[in-house]
Scaffold this motif. Structure first.
Motif, PDB file in Angstrom:
ATOM      1  N   ILE A 110       0.836  -1.201   0.000  1.00 43.94           N
ATOM      2  CA  ILE A 110       0.000   0.000   0.000  1.00 43.94           C
ATOM      3  C   ILE A 110       0.870   1.250   0.000  1.00 43.94           C
ATOM      4  O   ILE A 110       0.596   2.224  -0.710  1.00 43.94           O
ATOM      5  CB  ILE A 110      -0.952   0.005   1.207  1.00 43.94           C
ATOM      6  CG1 ILE A 110      -2.043  -1.049   1.020  1.00 43.94           C
ATOM      7  CG2 ILE A 110      -1.595   1.377   1.384  1.00 43.94           C
ATOM      8  CD1 ILE A 110      -3.074  -1.085   2.129  1.00 43.94           C
ATOM      9  N   LYS A 111       1.924   1.226   0.795  1.00 40.71           N
ATOM     10  CA  LYS A 111       2.834   2.368   0.823  1.00 40.71           C
ATOM     11  C   LYS A 111       3.447   2.597  -0.557  1.00 40.71           C
ATOM     12  O   LYS A 111       3.542   3.742  -1.025  1.00 40.71           O
ATOM     13  CB  LYS A 111       3.936   2.132   1.857  1.00 40.71           C
ATOM     14  CG  LYS A 111       4.877   3.329   2.038  1.00 40.71           C
ATOM     15  CD  LYS A 111       5.888   3.068   3.133  1.00 40.71           C
ATOM     16  CE  LYS A 111       6.802   4.270   3.315  1.00 40.71           C
ATOM     17  NZ  LYS A 111       7.798   4.045   4.394  1.00 40.71           N
ATOM     18  N   LEU A 112       3.826   1.512  -1.231  1.00 37.20           N
ATOM     19  CA  LEU A 112       4.389   1.611  -2.587  1.00 37.20           C
ATOM     20  C   LEU A 112       3.387   2.246  -3.543  1.00 37.20           C
ATOM     21  O   LEU A 112       3.720   3.179  -4.289  1.00 37.20           O
ATOM     22  CB  LEU A 112       4.773   0.217  -3.084  1.00 37.20           C
ATOM     23  CG  LEU A 112       5.127   0.095  -4.582  1.00 37.20           C
ATOM     24  CD1 LEU A 112       6.461   0.774  -4.866  1.00 37.20           C
ATOM     25  CD2 LEU A 112       5.152  -1.367  -5.005  1.00 37.20           C
ATOM     26  N   LEU A 113       2.156   1.763  -3.519  1.00 36.28           N
ATOM     27  CA  LEU A 113       1.156   2.229  -4.476  1.00 36.28           C
ATOM     28  C   LEU A 113       0.734   3.674  -4.215  1.00 36.28           C
ATOM     29  O   LEU A 113       0.554   4.451  -5.155  1.00 36.28           O
ATOM     30  CB  LEU A 113      -0.066   1.309  -4.434  1.00 36.28           C
ATOM     31  CG  LEU A 113       0.178  -0.144  -4.873  1.00 36.28           C
ATOM     32  CD1 LEU A 113      -1.091  -0.967  -4.740  1.00 36.28           C
ATOM     33  CD2 LEU A 113       0.697  -0.200  -6.304  1.00 36.28           C
ATOM     34  N   LEU A 114       0.584   4.036  -2.940  1.00 32.05           N
ATOM     35  CA  LEU A 114       0.179   5.402  -2.627  1.00 32.05           C
ATOM     36  C   LEU A 114       1.279   6.401  -2.949  1.00 32.05           C
ATOM     37  O   LEU A 114       1.007   7.513  -3.404  1.00 32.05           O
ATOM     38  CB  LEU A 114      -0.224   5.525  -1.163  1.00 32.05           C
ATOM     39  CG  LEU A 114      -1.463   4.734  -0.724  1.00 32.05           C
ATOM     40  CD1 LEU A 114      -1.865   5.128   0.688  1.00 32.05           C
ATOM     41  CD2 LEU A 114      -2.625   4.954  -1.664  1.00 32.05           C
ATOM     42  N   LYS A 173      -0.116   8.801  -9.206  1.00 30.91           N
ATOM     43  CA  LYS A 173      -0.289  10.222  -9.524  1.00 30.91           C
ATOM     44  C   LYS A 173      -1.716  10.673  -9.218  1.00 30.91           C
ATOM     45  O   LYS A 173      -2.130  11.759  -9.588  1.00 30.91           O
ATOM     46  CB  LYS A 173       0.020  10.459 -11.009  1.00 30.91           C
ATOM     47  CG  LYS A 173       1.388   9.996 -11.451  1.00 30.91           C
ATOM     48  CD  LYS A 173       2.500  10.683 -10.668  1.00 30.91           C
ATOM     49  CE  LYS A 173       3.875  10.314 -11.207  1.00 30.91           C
ATOM     50  NZ  LYS A 173       4.218   8.892 -11.053  1.00 30.91           N
ATOM     51  N   GLY A 174      -2.464   9.804  -8.537  1.00 31.29           N
ATOM     52  CA  GLY A 174      -3.854  10.110  -8.216  1.00 31.29           C
ATOM     53  C   GLY A 174      -4.768   8.994  -8.669  1.00 31.29           C
ATOM     54  O   GLY A 174      -4.734   8.599  -9.829  1.00 31.29           O
ATOM     55  N   PHE A 175      -5.567   8.455  -7.771  1.00 31.64           N
ATOM     56  CA  PHE A 175      -6.512   7.395  -8.126  1.00 31.64           C
ATOM     57  C   PHE A 175      -7.734   7.985  -8.822  1.00 31.64           C
ATOM     58  O   PHE A 175      -8.168   9.097  -8.507  1.00 31.64           O
ATOM     59  CB  PHE A 175      -6.979   6.633  -6.879  1.00 31.64           C
ATOM     60  CG  PHE A 175      -5.921   5.788  -6.240  1.00 31.64           C
ATOM     61  CD1 PHE A 175      -4.915   5.214  -6.999  1.00 31.64           C
ATOM     62  CD2 PHE A 175      -5.927   5.563  -4.880  1.00 31.64           C
ATOM     63  CE1 PHE A 175      -3.940   4.436  -6.403  1.00 31.64           C
ATOM     64  CE2 PHE A 175      -4.963   4.778  -4.272  1.00 31.64           C
ATOM     65  CZ  PHE A 175      -3.963   4.211  -5.048  1.00 31.64           C
ATOM     66  N   LYS A 213      -3.967  13.537   0.025  1.00 31.98           N
ATOM     67  CA  LYS A 213      -4.740  14.512  -0.748  1.00 31.98           C
ATOM     68  C   LYS A 213      -4.537  14.298  -2.236  1.00 31.98           C
ATOM     69  O   LYS A 213      -5.485  14.360  -3.025  1.00 31.98           O
ATOM     70  CB  LYS A 213      -4.322  15.927  -0.351  1.00 31.98           C
ATOM     71  CG  LYS A 213      -5.163  17.008  -1.013  1.00 31.98           C
ATOM     72  CD  LYS A 213      -4.783  18.381  -0.485  1.00 31.98           C
ATOM     73  CE  LYS A 213      -5.658  19.454  -1.147  1.00 31.98           C
ATOM     74  NZ  LYS A 213      -5.314  20.815  -0.660  1.00 31.98           N
ATOM     75  N   LEU A 214      -3.310  14.024  -2.651  1.00 29.30           N
ATOM     76  CA  LEU A 214      -3.021  13.767  -4.058  1.00 29.30           C
ATOM     77  C   LEU A 214      -3.746  12.522  -4.547  1.00 29.30           C
ATOM     78  O   LEU A 214      -4.325  12.502  -5.639  1.00 29.30           O
ATOM     79  CB  LEU A 214      -1.504  13.595  -4.254  1.00 29.30           C
ATOM     80  CG  LEU A 214      -1.054  13.100  -5.651  1.00 29.30           C
ATOM     81  CD1 LEU A 214      -1.379  14.145  -6.706  1.00 29.30           C
ATOM     82  CD2 LEU A 214       0.433  12.771  -5.652  1.00 29.30           C
ATOM     83  N   VAL A 215      -3.753  11.491  -3.718  1.00 29.19           N
ATOM     84  CA  VAL A 215      -4.290  10.204  -4.135  1.00 29.19           C
ATOM     85  C   VAL A 215      -5.813  10.152  -4.094  1.00 29.19           C
ATOM     86  O   VAL A 215      -6.444   9.543  -4.950  1.00 29.19           O
ATOM     87  CB  VAL A 215      -3.690   9.074  -3.263  1.00 29.19           C
ATOM     88  CG1 VAL A 215      -4.361   7.747  -3.561  1.00 29.19           C
ATOM     89  CG2 VAL A 215      -2.191   8.961  -3.511  1.00 29.19           C
TER      90      VAL A 215
END
Length: 624
Positions: free
Chosen positions: A161-165, A169-171, A197-199
């Motif tokens: 999860i840390k890797l993906l977040l 560049k935003g889900f 906030k970005l994600v």
């Protein structure tokens, strides 16, 4: 004059040199397997197609875990190894695949992780006998030996999860639902509000699924997940948590969902399962996504008409889906809001929360959706009627797999005068007189008619007559506007012939989807009808695998193409098939079943029936 060799190469070069914007539009219309073929064409196509191919990878299961592990740091890999997991050697990749993820589904990440631990055998030998398909978090927590499974999964989930977040560049789509294999949301993801906030603040799809009635999930796990979800929303929305004394999981999570919705900029699709629709949430959703929201889907939700009326503010809404919903037994409740707002929108929501706005407009609210799904709901006739009244002339396509069909038909006859496509499963309360009177004066273009159990349910006012025996009479009421007719129940060749002979000759498409399948007798009748009418252009059947004379004697069949619930298949001899194709342009089977849950593919879960009202006890439904 034919093309020269040089002109052919010029055309080919033009195709290869499509702009990236044009390629993206084309690739988005293709399946994953087709996109994979495209990325092998040249470097430009590969560069364009790879992000699309990897925007929704978690549904692939175990293989995706192997790939993502290659992008973890040495320290992270060492941390995982210390739990007893053997991490494979790092594989060098041309692309950084975690950068491309746009769709994040929490349960799918857990399922993929668990599958990888089982399938990969990358587990210390002394732990391997603890892993099996039946694992669930509750049992593991109560078994000292199996707690190591939770520890392994927690470590993997934490770092992935840390890797993906950090990479994303935003889900565009987020599904933060939990199931019985989820081991909790790692606290580390709440540390950086800028990352969150970005994600999480530019979502296109937002799906929420709570499992509070699932006995396999322990209360402490739900409480932990809820607190972390609350923390996540606080960080990414910068809205302080209120009413901390209220420890009700359901209320807290809805409150946080309301705040998460409030900060979205381009929310187009909202889907919720097992949720209560609170007024603040509905007001915020309608205001925040007034010019973006296209689909609104709910499943296993208590329906309150006064809250649904908020959707009348959504100017571009296209689809409404109600699946396994129940009647709301309590009055709409509001949640107080405090602190600074975002101008008029938040002030409006705040007024609602403080009870200053307690009534809807006197005028009848109008919902602009053109498509509506009713699937196995337990709603009162007055609620169904009210929903159809709000849609009115905007409604063009309606799917009904629901009780109270008599009420629904009467309502569409009165309010939905622009209805063009109807998919209707006849239930015991449907009267033929009501149905025939409505359809005769309708502007219907497509009719798909089925029964709950083939050859069992009849019209209420014709209890001794099977629906298939009424086709001849039924055809007399079909309007000239009807171009596609599809029957999903058993019809004999003689009944089909009478229907086609006595009915008007306006059908361009005919569907016959009966469990026993079709044979040459049916095909000859349809061919003769088409030869005479010169109107029918397409015949569909089976919705499952079918065979012709060439492979009728072979034992090798594609098992993936056969629906286990409908093992029978149609058979046409080559001679009859070739003869019919002289008059009918398309003769084909189809896998599309219009009577399935419209939300099943959205949530991609196998135990969907157990997760909604059909799997709830009377006490649970009463609580809802």
């Amino acid at each position: 004059m034919g093309k020269t060799r040089s002109s052919k190469y010029a055309d080919l070069k033009m195709i290869y040199e499509f702009s990236q914007e044009m390629l993206i539009k084309i690739f988005k219309e293709l399946s994953d397997s087709d996109i994979f073929s495209c990325v092998l064409v040249n470097r430009n196509w590969c560069k364009t197609g790879m992000p699309l191919l990897w925007e929704d990878p978690l549904s692939w299961g175990a293989p995706i875990i192997e790939t993502y592990l290659s992008f973890l740091s040495t320290e992270q890999r060492s941390s995982i190894r210390r739990t007893g997991v053997n991490i494979p050697k790092v594989t060098n990749h041309v692309f950084c695949y975690p950068d491309f993820i746009k769709k994040f589904t929490y349960t799918e990440l857990h399922e993929a992780t668990h599958s990888w631990l089982i399938e990969s055998k990358n587990i210390a030998s002394n732990y391997q006998d603890l892993f099996d398909e039946s694992f669930d978090q509750k049992e593991a927590d109560n078994d000292e030996k199996k707690r190591i499974i939770v520890k392994m999964m927690s470590s993997l989930i934490c770092h992935l999860i840390k890797l993906l977040l950090n990479s994303s560049k935003g889900f565009e789509m987020v599904d933060l639902s939990t199931n019985y294999r989820c081991v909790g949301i790692p606290p580390l993801i709440t540390k950086s509000h800028e990352m969150l906030k970005l994600v999480f603040t530019n979502l296109t799809y937002l799906k929420v699924h709570t499992n509070y009635a699932d006995p396999k999930i322990t209360p402490d796990r739900l409480d932990s997940a809820n607190k972390l979800f609350t923390e996540m929303v606080e960080h990414c929305t910068k809205i302080q948590y209120l009413d901390s004394k209220d420890q009700n999981n359901e209320r807290n999570e809805v409150r946080q969902l309301y705040r998460l919705v409030a900060v979205q900029k381009d929310l187009r699709h909202f889907t919720a399962r097992r949720f209560e629709l609170w007024l603040n949430l509905m007001v915020t959703l309608a205001e925040t996504a007034a010019n973006t929201l296209k689909t609104f889907n709910i499943s296993g939700v208590p329906v309150d008409i006064s809250l649904l009326a908020e959707l009348s503010r959504c100017n571009v809404l296209e689809v409404l889906s109600f699946s396994r919903c129940v009647e709301n037994k309590t009055e709409a409740t509001t949640i107080s809001t405090k602190g600074r707002g975002r101008g008029k929108k938040d002030n409006h929501a705040g007024m609602v929360g403080r009870g200053m706005l307690t009534t809807l407009s006197i005028t009848q609210p109008t919902i602009r959706a053109k498509r509506l799904y009713f699937y196995k709901n337990k709603l009162e006739p007055k609620t169904l009627k009210a929903i159809l009244k709000m849609l009115g002339r905007n409604l063009e396509k309606l799917t009904v797999v629901n009780n109270n069909t008599e009420t629904i038909i009467k309502a569409i006859r009165k309010y939905c005068l622009s209805l063009k496509d109807l998919i209707l499963q006849v239930y015991l309360d449907t009267r033929f007189s009501t149905f025939s009177e409505w359809i005769a004066g309708s502007k219907l273009r497509t009719l798909v008619l089925g029964t709950f159990i083939s050859n069992v349910y009849n019209f209420e006012d014709r209890p001794d007559t099977l629906i298939c025996e009424m086709l001849e009479e039924m055809g007399n009421y079909f309007p000239l506007s009807l171009k596609c007719i599809d029957f999903d129940f058993e019809i004999s060749p003689n009944q089909l012939e009478l229907f086609l002979t006595r009915s008007n000759y306006v059908f361009k498409e005919l569907g016959l989807h009966q469990p026993s399948g079709l044979d040459d007798k049916y095909l000859r009748i349809i061919k003769n009808h088409t030869k005479l009418s010169k109107c029918l252009t397409e015949l569909t059947f089976d919705r499952v695998f079918w065979i012709t004379g060439e492979d009728a004697n072979t034992n090798e069949m594609d098992s993936d193409s056969i629906d286990e619930e409908k093992p029978d298949r149609s058979y046409f001899s080559n001679k009859s098939l070739l003869d019919a194709e002289k008059y009918i342009n398309t003769i084909t089977s189809t896998s599309i079943d219009p009577f399935t849950d419209p939300l099943k593919s959205i949530f991609r879960v196998h135990d969907i029936d157990e997760m909604d009202t059909e799997g709830m006890s009377a006490e649970d439904i009463e609580k809802w």
